[in-house]
Write a protein that holds these residues in place. Structure first.
Motif, short mmCIF file in Angstrom:
data_model
loop_
_atom_site.label_atom_id
_atom_site.label_comp_id
_atom_site.label_asym_id
_atom_site.label_seq_id
_atom_site.Cartn_x
_atom_site.Cartn_y
_atom_site.Cartn_z
N SER A 60 53.40 90.85 76.94
CA SER A 60 52.66 90.51 78.14
C SER A 60 52.11 89.11 77.94
O SER A 60 52.59 88.35 77.09
N TYR A 61 51.11 88.76 78.74
CA TYR A 61 50.59 87.40 78.65
C TYR A 61 49.87 87.13 77.35
O TYR A 61 49.85 86.03 76.85
N VAL A 244 43.30 88.71 91.72
CA VAL A 244 43.41 89.85 90.82
C VAL A 244 43.24 89.33 89.40
O VAL A 244 44.16 88.79 88.79
N GLN A 247 41.92 94.63 85.89
CA GLN A 247 42.11 95.97 86.46
C GLN A 247 41.63 96.97 85.41
O GLN A 247 42.36 97.87 84.99
N GLN A 274 46.74 87.47 94.68
CA GLN A 274 47.37 86.70 93.60
C GLN A 274 46.77 87.06 92.25
O GLN A 274 45.56 87.14 92.09
N GLY A 275 47.66 87.29 91.29
CA GLY A 275 47.24 87.51 89.91
C GLY A 275 46.85 86.18 89.28
O GLY A 275 47.39 85.14 89.63
N LEU A 276 45.88 86.24 88.38
CA LEU A 276 45.45 84.98 87.77
C LEU A 276 45.23 85.14 86.28
O LEU A 276 44.79 86.19 85.81
N LEU A 277 45.57 84.09 85.56
CA LEU A 277 45.27 83.99 84.14
C LEU A 277 44.68 82.63 83.90
O LEU A 277 45.22 81.60 84.34
N ASP A 280 46.43 79.20 82.67
CA ASP A 280 47.20 78.31 83.55
C ASP A 280 46.43 77.05 83.93
O ASP A 280 47.02 76.09 84.42
N PRO B 264 48.00 95.90 89.06
CA PRO B 264 48.12 95.62 87.61
C PRO B 264 49.39 94.85 87.27
O PRO B 264 49.44 94.19 86.23
N LEU B 266 50.56 92.34 88.90
CA LEU B 266 50.52 90.94 89.39
C LEU B 266 49.93 89.98 88.38
O LEU B 266 50.13 88.77 88.48
N ILE B 267 49.16 90.52 87.41
CA ILE B 267 48.39 89.61 86.55
C ILE B 267 49.30 88.84 85.60
O ILE B 267 49.26 87.60 85.57
N ALA B 268 50.11 89.55 84.84
CA ALA B 268 50.94 88.84 83.85
C ALA B 268 51.81 87.77 84.50
O ALA B 268 51.85 86.63 84.03
N ARG B 270 51.22 86.33 87.32
CA ARG B 270 50.44 85.52 88.28
C ARG B 270 51.16 85.49 89.63
O ARG B 270 51.31 84.42 90.27
N ALA B 271 51.65 86.64 90.04
CA ALA B 271 52.44 86.70 91.26
C ALA B 271 51.53 86.59 92.48
O ALA B 271 50.38 86.99 92.45
#
Lengths: 336, 336
Positions: A60-61, A244, A247, A274-277, A280, B264, B266-268, B270-271
């Motif tokens: 994963s990330y 997002v 979770q 939108q998922g975020l990390l 980035d 859950p 979407l995070i990895a 970043r969709a």
């Protein structure tokens, strides 16, 4: 300096909710730094929900932890031996280290810490990764506009508490979900949230939202997922944005979690999810850190850390994240 | 011109899957146009999945139909009487009208049609609302880049078939899901899709995707929802974009549909997932229509309409959308 160094190792992959069996404390010699490295006496150690993902054997990330590995995470501490020209013994630094009393880090991978600006634990929270996550997640993904209603889940956590305050600074109406009256009072009385919902007081989160946010939701910053999120998605306004971030309600799920489908709810409001990390945004970390430090210095952003004492209690501090034991950032004090 | 005008009225709100009971055919005098209006002899009538939403008594993006109302939808036909300087009798126009043999429309609300450029039914499909939906949904929400893998559900429908072809024109690798071998063959043989999956041939949509799109999914254009969408969400690449255009699998659900949680996932990567409605792009309809007409004229975009003959069969044509009876755009021929 002590001769021996205690460290937590990853003993066993958990199935569902993790417990003490996943952790093993070992005593070893204090490591020697190589050229370019620093030996840091760890003052505080960060435990974070995302680490649950590192316990899984799936890419994963964040790189998965291998069984037998020393546990890794954010630390802040004092340089006790430097093999780099960038830092001297006595300097304070923060970065990724190990769950240890002493941790060797690459001098290129840490940032300096000024204990005069804020206490050390703040560098793992509002002035660290959680603060930057809040900053970029809210501003870049959430795109708050003055007058927007911003809803935050996990609002009393390390990220959520900063999200709500940045939203207030941007002229938004801010509602937080949290899991105790002590937390909701902190949000409204100390952090300036307009309203806070103790989700343990009600089963009908939608009605609770209608009470305090009758005009619907423009921005939702989600740290939690699950039924709170299900309710918020039924209240999205036109052009709503959902960030997002986490979770945590699902991190211990072994089966794929199910729930109400959300895609049908996105069409009418043309909502964006939108998922975020935070990684980035690495090229802009400097800007965020400077701004956050200024807000903290000005008293425009309050912060709080929940401190568990002693490296030996680090697993408990981590496990407590999933029952919401922390208010603000959860840290472990390893040394004074 | 006939003296009488048959029209379909909304007789009863359906519970779950609609049937003939929701529709009532009435015979009335041909209406008189007011100043600024046109009386149009309807040539073709559009039936569209989104109309299922108009059958509900809940406010949404499309005004609900009231029981007792004449049914409304896209039409293309010939002006037989004009009370506007903009059009003369004999002109062909398209716009929103009624499910009727003769429909009165405001001249300001219709667009001219040139039967030399394309047959009339194309103005309800590739050159109409579905074509523009494909255009803006793919280009603005999906943001395809050359080399991207683009997956389309409902790929043999009015919107999906255009989406895939625009994606090909943008240098993408395109995979479509459709519900028959005739459809998948049309996609790959006539429309240039790189691969097509007959979802009735397999239960394991994820494995089917792995076979034809082993590098994962960069853009997903969703017309359907349900298990196909569930599978695609497990294959999203970094920075994937999902355009939620339709969810036909759920339009007849009376209870809130449930399924695997997607946040859950979407995070990895970043969709980004975004709902879309074509009406938001109204100021750019001219650009899209011009471009689509040019692609059709050049043979760069193929199109197909499934024609049901006779106004009396309009309800069947509508109901057939939910069993996938149509290939390309479903229309009803009301008059020659």
């Amino acid at each position: 300096m002590e001769d021996s160094n205690r460290s937590w190792y990853f003993a066993e992959r958990p199935d569902g909710e993790p417990d003490a069996d996943s952790f093993e404390l070992r005593e070893e010699p204090v490591p020697d730094p190589d050229a370019g490295d620093l030996l840091v006496r760890v003052g505080y150690l960060s435990v974070d929900p995302y680490m649950r993902g590192r316990m899984r054997d799936t890419e994963s990330y964040a790189e998965p932890w291998d069984v037998g590995d020393v546990l890794k995470g954010g630390i802040v501490g004092e340089v006790v031996e430097s093999k780099s020209e960038q830092y001297d013994a006595g300097d304070f630094v923060t970065g990724q280290g190990t769950w240890s009393e002493y941790s060797v880090v690459d001098a290129d991978d840490v940032a300096p810490v000024d204990p005069e600006v804020a206490d050390l634990p703040a560098y793992l929270g509002v002035l660290g990764m959680p603060g930057r996550t809040a900053y970029f997640g809210l501003l870049d993904v959430g795109e708050p506009k003055p007058g927007d209603t911003v809803v935050v889940s996990g609002a009393a956590g390390a990220v959520g508490s900063v999200v709500g305050q940045i939203a207030k600074l941007n002229g938004c109406y801010v509602v937080g979900f949290a899991g105790s009256d002590e937390k909701t009072q902190w949000l409204t009385d100390d952090l300036g949230f307009d309203a806070a919902i103790n989700y343990k007081d009600t089963d009908d989160y939608g009605a609770a939202l209608d009470d305090v946010a009758p005009e619907g939701v423009d921005v939702y910053f989600d740290n939690v997922g699950g039924p709170i999120t299900d309710a918020v998605f039924t209240k999205l306004n036109l052009d709503a944005r959902v960030a997002v971030c986490g979770q945590i309600a699902h991190y211990n799920d072994e089966d794929v979690p199910t729930g109400p489908r959300k895609l049908p709810l996105l069409i009418a409001p043309r909502a964006k999810v939108q998922g975020l990390l935070v990684g980035d945004y690495a090229t802009r970390f400097g800007t965020a850190s400077e701004q956050l430090a200024q807000w903290v210095a000005n008293g425009e952003i309050a912060h709080r850390e929940t401190v568990v004492d002693g490296l030996e209690n680090a697993p408990d501090a981590f496990l407590g994240l999933f029952s919401g034991d922390n208010i603000g950032k959860q840290v472990v004090r390893v040394a004074e």
